[in-house]
Motif scaffolding. Sequence first.
Motif, PDB file in Angstrom:
ATOM      1  N   MET A   1       0.847  -1.180   0.000  1.00  0.00           N
ATOM      2  CA  MET A   1       0.000   0.000   0.000  1.00  0.00           C
ATOM      3  C   MET A   1       0.890   1.241   0.000  1.00  0.00           C
ATOM      4  N   SER A   2       0.564   2.198  -0.836  1.00  0.00           N
ATOM      5  CA  SER A   2       1.382   3.400  -0.924  1.00  0.00           C
ATOM      6  C   SER A   2       1.082   4.330   0.252  1.00  0.00           C
ATOM      7  N   ARG A   3       2.082   5.129   0.581  1.00  0.00           N
ATOM      8  CA  ARG A   3       1.959   6.047   1.708  1.00  0.00           C
ATOM      9  C   ARG A   3       2.291   7.446   1.221  1.00  0.00           C
ATOM     10  N   THR A   4       1.637   8.437   1.839  1.00  0.00           N
ATOM     11  CA  THR A   4       1.907   9.837   1.539  1.00  0.00           C
ATOM     12  C   THR A   4       2.313  10.539   2.817  1.00  0.00           C
ATOM     13  N   ASP A   5       3.469  11.228   2.776  1.00  0.00           N
ATOM     14  CA  ASP A   5       3.953  12.023   3.898  1.00  0.00           C
ATOM     15  C   ASP A   5       3.831  13.491   3.518  1.00  0.00           C
ATOM     16  N   ARG A   6       3.645  14.346   4.544  1.00  0.00           N
ATOM     17  CA  ARG A   6       3.432  15.763   4.276  1.00  0.00           C
ATOM     18  C   ARG A   6       4.138  16.638   5.300  1.00  0.00           C
ATOM     19  N   ALA A   7       4.426  17.867   4.876  1.00  0.00           N
ATOM     20  CA  ALA A   7       4.914  18.909   5.778  1.00  0.00           C
ATOM     21  C   ALA A   7       4.627  20.244   5.106  1.00  0.00           C
ATOM     22  N   ASN A   8       4.522  21.290   5.914  1.00  0.00           N
ATOM     23  CA  ASN A   8       4.323  22.616   5.333  1.00  0.00           C
ATOM     24  C   ASN A   8       4.936  23.679   6.233  1.00  0.00           C
ATOM     25  N   ARG A   9       5.130  24.851   5.639  1.00  0.00           N
ATOM     26  CA  ARG A   9       5.724  25.971   6.370  1.00  0.00           C
ATOM     27  C   ARG A   9       5.434  27.255   5.610  1.00  0.00           C
ATOM     28  N   VAL A  10       5.255  28.342   6.354  1.00  0.00           N
ATOM     29  CA  VAL A  10       5.149  29.658   5.731  1.00  0.00           C
ATOM     30  C   VAL A  10       6.542  30.281   5.754  1.00  0.00           C
ATOM     31  N   ILE A  11       6.955  30.753   4.579  1.00  0.00           N
ATOM     32  CA  ILE A  11       8.261  31.401   4.414  1.00  0.00           C
ATOM     33  C   ILE A  11       8.011  32.872   4.132  1.00  0.00           C
ATOM     34  N   ARG A  12       8.708  33.734   4.853  1.00  0.00           N
ATOM     35  CA  ARG A  12       8.507  35.177   4.724  1.00  0.00           C
ATOM     36  C   ARG A  12       9.248  35.699   3.486  1.00  0.00           C
ATOM     37  N   ALA A  13       8.707  35.358   2.346  1.00  0.00           N
ATOM     38  CA  ALA A  13       9.264  35.785   1.059  1.00  0.00           C
ATOM     39  C   ALA A  13       8.205  35.546  -0.013  1.00  0.00           C
ATOM     40  N   SER A  14       8.435  36.135  -1.178  1.00  0.00           N
ATOM     41  CA  SER A  14       7.481  35.987  -2.282  1.00  0.00           C
ATOM     42  C   SER A  14       7.544  34.580  -2.874  1.00  0.00           C
ATOM     43  N   ARG A  15       6.471  34.213  -3.572  1.00  0.00           N
ATOM     44  CA  ARG A  15       6.475  32.923  -4.274  1.00  0.00           C
ATOM     45  C   ARG A  15       7.601  32.880  -5.309  1.00  0.00           C
ATOM     46  N   THR A  16       7.867  34.009  -5.945  1.00  0.00           N
ATOM     47  CA  THR A  16       8.944  34.065  -6.944  1.00  0.00           C
ATOM     48  C   THR A  16      10.287  33.722  -6.310  1.00  0.00           C
ATOM     49  N   ALA A  17      10.561  34.278  -5.131  1.00  0.00           N
ATOM     50  CA  ALA A  17      11.833  34.005  -4.448  1.00  0.00           C
ATOM     51  C   ALA A  17      11.923  32.546  -4.015  1.00  0.00           C
ATOM     52  N   VAL A  18      10.835  31.997  -3.488  1.00  0.00           N
ATOM     53  CA  VAL A  18      10.837  30.601  -3.047  1.00  0.00           C
ATOM     54  C   VAL A  18      10.999  29.674  -4.253  1.00  0.00           C
ATOM     55  N   LEU A 111       3.255  26.077  -3.839  1.00  0.00           N
ATOM     56  CA  LEU A 111       3.421  27.404  -3.260  1.00  0.00           C
ATOM     57  C   LEU A 111       2.102  28.166  -3.321  1.00  0.00           C
ATOM     58  N   ALA A 112       1.760  28.868  -2.231  1.00  0.00           N
ATOM     59  CA  ALA A 112       0.527  29.664  -2.186  1.00  0.00           C
ATOM     60  C   ALA A 112       0.803  30.954  -1.414  1.00  0.00           C
ATOM     61  N   ASP A 113       0.198  32.045  -1.901  1.00  0.00           N
ATOM     62  CA  ASP A 113       0.347  33.328  -1.222  1.00  0.00           C
ATOM     63  C   ASP A 113      -0.322  33.305   0.142  1.00  0.00           C
ATOM     64  N   ARG A 114       0.332  33.941   1.104  1.00  0.00           N
ATOM     65  CA  ARG A 114      -0.215  34.192   2.440  1.00  0.00           C
ATOM     66  C   ARG A 114       0.104  35.641   2.767  1.00  0.00           C
ATOM     67  N   ASP A 115      -0.635  36.228   3.676  1.00  0.00           N
ATOM     68  CA  ASP A 115      -0.378  37.621   4.057  1.00  0.00           C
ATOM     69  C   ASP A 115       1.054  37.824   4.517  1.00  0.00           C
ATOM     70  N   ASP A 116       1.613  36.819   5.178  1.00  0.00           N
ATOM     71  CA  ASP A 116       2.958  36.946   5.740  1.00  0.00           C
ATOM     72  C   ASP A 116       4.034  36.260   4.893  1.00  0.00           C
ATOM     73  N   ALA A 141      10.389  18.616   7.131  1.00  0.00           N
ATOM     74  CA  ALA A 141      10.250  19.847   7.919  1.00  0.00           C
ATOM     75  C   ALA A 141      11.611  20.526   8.091  1.00  0.00           C
ATOM     76  N   SER A 142      12.660  19.743   8.301  1.00  0.00           N
ATOM     77  CA  SER A 142      14.008  20.281   8.437  1.00  0.00           C
ATOM     78  C   SER A 142      14.440  20.967   7.142  1.00  0.00           C
ATOM     79  N   SER A 143      14.187  20.321   6.006  1.00  0.00           N
ATOM     80  CA  SER A 143      14.518  20.924   4.714  1.00  0.00           C
ATOM     81  C   SER A 143      13.742  22.215   4.506  1.00  0.00           C
ATOM     82  N   LEU A 144      12.476  22.220   4.898  1.00  0.00           N
ATOM     83  CA  LEU A 144      11.670  23.442   4.775  1.00  0.00           C
ATOM     84  C   LEU A 144      12.225  24.564   5.650  1.00  0.00           C
ATOM     85  N   ALA A 145      12.673  24.236   6.849  1.00  0.00           N
ATOM     86  CA  ALA A 145      13.261  25.248   7.733  1.00  0.00           C
ATOM     87  C   ALA A 145      14.537  25.815   7.099  1.00  0.00           C
ATOM     88  N   LYS A 146      15.349  24.956   6.504  1.00  0.00           N
ATOM     89  CA  LYS A 146      16.570  25.419   5.847  1.00  0.00           C
ATOM     90  C   LYS A 146      16.244  26.233   4.597  1.00  0.00           C
TER      91      LYS A 146
END
Length: 156
Positions: A1-18, A111-116, A141-146
Amino acid sequence: MSRTDRANRVIRASRTAVYGALLDQGAVEAWLPPDEMTGRIERWDPRVGGGFRMTLTYADPTGSPGKTSDGTDVVDLEFADLVPGERVVHRAVFESDDPAYAGTMTMTWSLADRDDGTEVNVTAADVPAGIDQAVHEEAIASSLAKLAGWVEGRAG
């Protein structure tokens, strides 16, 4: 059975920069390896159908056996989809003799826009059974923080 893992984070920068950091070889080499690992990109072709090969090396392989050797994970990643400012999709195949790491994992960086800033959602589908879910989600999550540190440090 296949598995899906997830993580998310808001980055204080534009979508273009990310998005730019998702397609810049030096950036990816710096932020993609999770904590306690370093990475080296051996080839780089940032276009749909292109990809890269990365060797991830554990700082201390004790208790964290690598998929390719005792201290390394080697992964071939194909750019399956690139939508500027919106999404990067990788197909990842680990180099391993262990069937528990066989198969193709698909990682989607959305990537999605957020106010911050930009919310980055990572979905890893068809994760090989040999990869522990909690450890994998912590690594993402560690990669997202970096990634946040990399982009925010250049956005200000």
